[in-house]
Motif scaffolding. Structure first.
Motif, PDB file in Angstrom:
ATOM      1  N   PHE A 264       4.313  12.207  -9.135  1.00  0.00           N
ATOM      2  CA  PHE A 264       3.810  13.578  -9.050  1.00  0.00           C
ATOM      3  C   PHE A 264       4.980  14.560  -8.948  1.00  0.00           C
ATOM      4  O   PHE A 264       5.019  15.597  -9.630  1.00  0.00           O
ATOM      5  CB  PHE A 264       2.903  13.689  -7.821  1.00  0.00           C
ATOM      6  N   ALA A 265       5.925  14.224  -8.081  1.00  0.00           N
ATOM      7  CA  ALA A 265       7.038  15.149  -7.851  1.00  0.00           C
ATOM      8  C   ALA A 265       7.977  15.223  -9.044  1.00  0.00           C
ATOM      9  O   ALA A 265       8.466  16.301  -9.386  1.00  0.00           O
ATOM     10  CB  ALA A 265       7.807  14.720  -6.607  1.00  0.00           C
TER      11      ALA A 265
ATOM     12  N   GLY B  48       3.048   6.826  -6.546  1.00  0.00           N
ATOM     13  CA  GLY B  48       2.228   7.937  -7.049  1.00  0.00           C
ATOM     14  C   GLY B  48       2.852   9.281  -6.701  1.00  0.00           C
ATOM     15  O   GLY B  48       2.950  10.173  -7.540  1.00  0.00           O
ATOM     16  N   GLY B  49       3.293   9.410  -5.457  1.00  0.00           N
ATOM     17  CA  GLY B  49       3.877  10.667  -5.009  1.00  0.00           C
ATOM     18  C   GLY B  49       5.148  11.000  -5.760  1.00  0.00           C
ATOM     19  O   GLY B  49       5.394  12.159  -6.139  1.00  0.00           O
ATOM     20  N   ALA B  50       5.977   9.985  -6.007  1.00  0.00           N
ATOM     21  CA  ALA B  50       7.235  10.212  -6.732  1.00  0.00           C
ATOM     22  C   ALA B  50       6.956  10.620  -8.176  1.00  0.00           C
ATOM     23  O   ALA B  50       7.630  11.501  -8.731  1.00  0.00           O
ATOM     24  CB  ALA B  50       8.086   8.945  -6.694  1.00  0.00           C
TER      25      ALA B  50
ATOM     26  N   TYR C  97       0.838  -1.206   0.000  1.00  0.00           N
ATOM     27  CA  TYR C  97       0.000   0.000   0.000  1.00  0.00           C
ATOM     28  C   TYR C  97       0.870   1.252   0.000  1.00  0.00           C
ATOM     29  O   TYR C  97       0.664   2.189  -0.793  1.00  0.00           O
ATOM     30  CB  TYR C  97      -0.862  -0.054   1.259  1.00  0.00           C
ATOM     31  N   THR C  98       1.836   1.266   0.905  1.00  0.00           N
ATOM     32  CA  THR C  98       2.717   2.429   1.020  1.00  0.00           C
ATOM     33  C   THR C  98       3.540   2.611  -0.241  1.00  0.00           C
ATOM     34  O   THR C  98       3.755   3.745  -0.691  1.00  0.00           O
ATOM     35  CB  THR C  98       3.632   2.257   2.246  1.00  0.00           C
ATOM     36  N   THR C  99       3.999   1.509  -0.813  1.00  0.00           N
ATOM     37  CA  THR C  99       4.790   1.618  -2.037  1.00  0.00           C
ATOM     38  C   THR C  99       3.946   2.195  -3.169  1.00  0.00           C
ATOM     39  O   THR C  99       4.429   3.001  -3.966  1.00  0.00           O
ATOM     40  CB  THR C  99       5.358   0.234  -2.435  1.00  0.00           C
ATOM     41  N   LEU C 100       2.667   1.804  -3.218  1.00  0.00           N
ATOM     42  CA  LEU C 100       1.769   2.377  -4.225  1.00  0.00           C
ATOM     43  C   LEU C 100       1.638   3.889  -4.025  1.00  0.00           C
ATOM     44  O   LEU C 100       1.716   4.671  -4.986  1.00  0.00           O
ATOM     45  CB  LEU C 100       0.390   1.708  -4.140  1.00  0.00           C
ATOM     46  N   VAL C 101       1.465   4.297  -2.773  1.00  0.00           N
ATOM     47  CA  VAL C 101       1.322   5.726  -2.481  1.00  0.00           C
ATOM     48  C   VAL C 101       2.608   6.481  -2.845  1.00  0.00           C
ATOM     49  O   VAL C 101       2.571   7.553  -3.469  1.00  0.00           O
ATOM     50  CB  VAL C 101       0.978   5.948  -0.989  1.00  0.00           C
ATOM     51  N   VAL C 102       3.744   5.919  -2.473  1.00  0.00           N
ATOM     52  CA  VAL C 102       5.018   6.591  -2.752  1.00  0.00           C
ATOM     53  C   VAL C 102       5.294   6.603  -4.263  1.00  0.00           C
ATOM     54  O   VAL C 102       5.820   7.593  -4.806  1.00  0.00           O
ATOM     55  CB  VAL C 102       6.176   5.906  -1.982  1.00  0.00           C
TER      56      VAL C 102
END
Lengths: 378, 519
Positions: A70-71, A66-68, A59-64
């Motif tokens: 985005f950045a 996405g965040g990466a 889950y966290t890897t999916l979020v990161v």
């Protein structure tokens, strides 16, 4: 290579690593898809509790991930997420269901019953894997979108990235994308079998998982080979002197041009196959998850590499070649990439403490006796 | 255009729905993690296993709540892309960084150490377990920091410049983004309010135990920790709330005017203590049908001086100010700002045309024109100056609800702290127990009201002065967003009902055993 180009390449590598780790960690979803398949209640408890201690990493890897994105590549975030709306929404919905299911499934007062939460886990196990595979496949097959930045000055229709009206459903319906989706699904199930063998101390379950490793592994191999053949024959786009040009068999050429990816790709494939076959035929062997996991990570990094490097459009537009996204035309500014490059130095420390903690927590495989003693179970 | 507005409305509704549900769970996660860590620290230092039992009781409730916060948070992050794709491009260069940092620094820390919290009691040493609990506190707090830095940047965009060649904003100063006064205030205000909320939650649940006369010892000890954390939380929330109001006056004066229902400001402006807005809008530039005011209160609160001018909604639209010498002066009106915004947008179009024609001189001229007017770029999208007025009623009443509830909570914590240490028998009084339990509802209303003030009050801006919501949207059909809105509404409601049901059942069943011996 100037600094901007270097940092764009660096961040594509980091995205690739995160994407590869995400695909590996989908073993959690693969395992979820099997919790109601021919196992008794006690084995199901062991499987769910074994997976339940790892679900947050996926889950966290999916979020990161996405965040990466985005950045580092905001135009991708803007174009793909805003465009392939239904594809991403279905993925997210399945992960929302997963997030609560472990904690709630056996709690008294959960209203909807254990079976419902198990169904959610299985749904996430199938939908999450297949649709993430479809999303990754868009890196090769592309999407039906245009990017016109000057639209932002049009008050009546200001959207710069416009996708086909089906908004991602066409990507799901595309058989080529679905082949990778199914490959990812069966890979996740294969890795889950390898994980259970390593993480659960239950001889009967272990025997069953050894058998399933071969079945799922063979189906995975079938879909994976088909997909590799498809993309090796596919045309794509490349940025040459600031202009997008069509190139035949672009991914095959990329493998040849960037031969190190070709070599790593083969090594990764061999590692995964080794994990599958050795696990299938040597019943006492429990290390398949490491071979299969590392092999998976290496293969996926290579796939991302040939999708994005060498000037290749990693999100080709099927309707307007000039709108295709490359790591050069979709990235953040030099300043932001520099800031984020400094931030990325924390990654080894993050990996180190995760490794250290789980080395302590996983020193012995999960057993029925441990579950009986445990106050917090799923 | 109507389709666009329909889409904007549904997209806003979906984001608000997700954010409000997310904020039901997250403050409890932040605050309860701290309370659990304090309880475990007491256990670690004293070796008293009763505290281990108490820690585990609250940790279980923490775990039930944690899952829902994680679930809604995922949607929230990706909605920036799915529903606000223009926004994602226009400011992704700045906004994406805090989100990525949040993931790297905070989420992995949470995910790793929360597992040790739950499953590590028999696998790691007591010290390692305690460290993991505190690292979980650090993880959730860092997570709050970076998402609030991102939110604060939308309210007060700093550390960036517009790049006309790429048609987007780019970051120029990371520390200006991360350490902006708005971000610092917002972070502390939000985290302290989460401590407050968790403190009330602990008091509320403990009050139920006391009412039922079950595990009274554990309940009183829990009230001690909860009320001290809550008291510290509410005092610091009030202090940082003042800082937030000062920042709002500086960077979002229209929001402040809406919060006060102030249409025409004055020197020595009164602060509305209690008031009712006129339902049909202002009459003679007075929006209040009834109010009890604190004389000169708003001027003093914002500027520290009772005789300063505070602009109202119409003053801001007209560009009217009264100087410290008492002179009325007119600066930029909103009509001027709209003209400047349109000028910036026209110059940007010229820049693009010049770039296509490879006319470097025209590009430089147009770029200079964009730069000169960019501070008001977003006003160019507004059809009229009045379009820049946020919903006054929601801002006004939400602000009052927040402040009044905060005042009540300060009193509650002061009393509970005193009684739990000095008059513990009073905690078992039925009325006190019921007040403790009902306070749980009040604190959540207070917390939600705070976010309504922050987010509704800044409308129509998604990025203050630079981008209104109408320009930030994704190119999807409004029907699609409407459908996902209802899917989320049903799903989140079902999850909330399940969470509350599980919590109540757990509290009820755990209370029948001796919590202090459940180790």
């Amino acid at each position: 290579m100037d600094t901007l180009a270097f940092l764009q390449a660096y961040w594509w590598l980091l995205i690739s690593v995160l994407g590869a780790l995400l695909v590996f960690l989908l073993f959690v979803q693969g395992g979820q898809s099997m919790i109601r398949c021919g196992v008794d209640e006690q084995q199901r408890q062991l499987m769910v509790n074994s997976l339940g201690r790892k679900w947050e990493f996926t889950y966290t890897t999916l979020v990161v991930f996405g965040g990466a994105f985005f950045a580092a590549f905001p135009l991708f975030y803007s174009t793909s997420f805003g465009g392939a709306y239904w594809l991403w929404m279905l993925i997210l919905l399945s992960f929302v269901l997963q997030a609560v299911s472990y904690e709630f499934r056996r709690k008294r007062g959960n209203i909807y019953g254990t079976g419902t939460y198990d169904a959610f886990l299985m749904l996430n196990g199938f939908v999450g894997c297949v649709l993430l595979g479809v999303a990754v496949s868009c890196f090769f097959i592309g999407g039906q979108f245009t990017v016109v930045k000057t639209n932002i000055l049009d008050h009546a229709a200001p959207v710069i990235s416009n996708w086909a009206p089906s908004h991602g459903l066409e990507a799901i319906a595309n058989p080529f994308n679905m082949i990778l989706g199914l490959a990812v699904f069966f890979l996740a199930r294969t890795l889950a079998c390898l994980y259970f063998i390593n993480n659960i101390d239950d001889p009967e379950l272990s025997t069953r998982m050894h058998r399933r490793t071969l079945m799922n592994g063979l189906v995975f191999a079938l879909f994976f080979v088909a997909y590799v053949v498809i993309i090796m024959m596919a045309d794509g786009y490349r940025m040459v002197d600031g202009k997008i040009e069509q190139v035949s068999n672009i991914y095959f050429h990329n493998l040849v041009d960037m031969w190190w990816f070709g070599v790593l790709f083969l090594i990764g494939v061999v590692m995964v196959l080794f994990a599958i076959f050795k696990t299938a035929f040597y019943r006492g062997w429990r290390c398949g998850i490491w071979w299969g996991g590392i092999g998976t990570v290496v293969v996926v990094i290579c796939l991302f590499g040939i999708a994005g490097y060498n000037g290749t459009a990693y999100l080709p537009s099927q309707i307007d070649a000039a709108s295709s996204l490359t790591i050069a035309n979709s990235s953040s500014s030099l300043f932001t990439l520099k800031v984020m490059a400094w931030v990325s130095l924390v990654i080894p420390f993050v990996l180190a403490y995760i490794w250290y903690v789980w080395a302590k927590m996983n020193s012995t495989p999960l057993s029925e006796q441990e579950l009986e003693k445990e106050s917090h179970t799923y | 255009m109507n389709d666009l507005l329909h889409l904007v409305d549904w997209s806003r509704a979906q984001f608000a729905l997700t954010a409000m549900y997310h904020w039901l769970f997250v403050p409890l996660t932040i605050g309860l993690s701290l309370i659990v860590a304090i309880m475990e620290t007491i256990y670690y230092r004293t070796g008293d296993t009763a505290w281990k039992g108490i820690t585990k009781f609250w940790m279980t409730l923490f775990g039930i709540n944690f899952a829902c916060g994680v679930a809604t948070g995922l949607i929230l992050e990706f909605e920036f892309g799915t529903n606000w794709s223009n926004y994602s491009w226009f400011v992704g260069d700045i906004f994406g960084a805090p989100l990525a940092i949040e993931g790297l620094f905070a989420f992995f820390m949470e995910a790793t150490f929360v597992a040790v919290m739950f499953f590590g009691w028999n696998k790691v040493s007591r010290g390692f377990h305690l460290a993991s609990t505190w690292l979980t506190v650090l993880g959730v707090t860092l997570s709050a920091l970076w998402i609030l830095v991102a939110n604060a940047w939308m309210q007060s965009p700093v550390g960036m410049e517009f790049n006309p060649a790429e048609m987007r904003n780019v970051m120029t100063d990371f520390w200006a983004v991360a350490l902006s006064p708005v971000a610092i205030n917002k972070f502390f205000h939000t985290v302290f309010s989460a401590w407050t909320l968790a403190g009330v939650f602990v008091i509320g649940v403990s009050s139920w135990l006391l009412l039922k006369k079950r595990n009274e010892g554990a309940a009183v000890e829990s009230v001690k920790v909860g009320s001290i954390v809550g008291l510290a939380g509410i005092l610091l929330t009030l202090f940082t709330g003042h800082g937030s109001a000062v920042e709002v006056a500086r960077v979002q004066p229209m929001k402040l005017a809406a919060m006060e229902g102030l249409y025409r400001g004055s020197v020595g402006q009164d602060l509305v203590g209690v008031g009712v807005l006129r339902p049909d809008g202002p009459v003679d530039e007075d929006g209040l049908a009834f109010s009890v005011d604190i004389p000169h209160g708003l001027s003093y609160l914002i500027y520290g001086k009772p005789d300063r001018f505070v602009p109202g909604i119409y003053d801001l639209i007209d560009g009217r100010e009264i100087t410290t010498d008492g002179d009325t002066v007119f600066t930029e009106s909103y009509a001027d700002k709209i003209a400047m915004g349109l000028k910036a947008q026209k110059a940007l179009a010229d820049y693009n045309a010049a770039a296509k024609a490879n006319d470097e001189a025209a590009m430089a001229t147009a770029a200079a024109e964009v730069k000169a007017n960019f501070a008001n770029f977003g006003y160019g999208y507004l059809p009229s100056p009045e379009a820049a007025i946020p919903p006054v009623g929601m801002s006004f009443y939400a602000f009052r609800i927040m402040v009044m509830a905060g005042g009540f909570l300060l009193l509650l914590f002061a009393v509970m702290t005193w009684w739990s240490f000095r008059r513990r028998q009073l905690l078992s009084n039925k009325i006190v127990c019921w007040i403790g339990m009902l306070s749980v509802v009040i604190v959540w209303v207070c917390s939600q009201a705070g976010w309504i003030v922050a987010e509704v009050g800044r409308q129509p801006w998604v990025i203050q002065n630079l981008m209104p919501t109408t320009a930030a949207i994704s190119g999807i059909q409004s029907g699609s967003v409407e459908l996902t809105f209802w899917i989320f509404a049903i799903l989140f409601t079902c999850l909330l009902i399940a969470e509350i049901s599980i919590m109540l059942r757990y509290i009820s069943s755990a209370s029948k055993k001796n919590i202090e011996q459940t180790v």
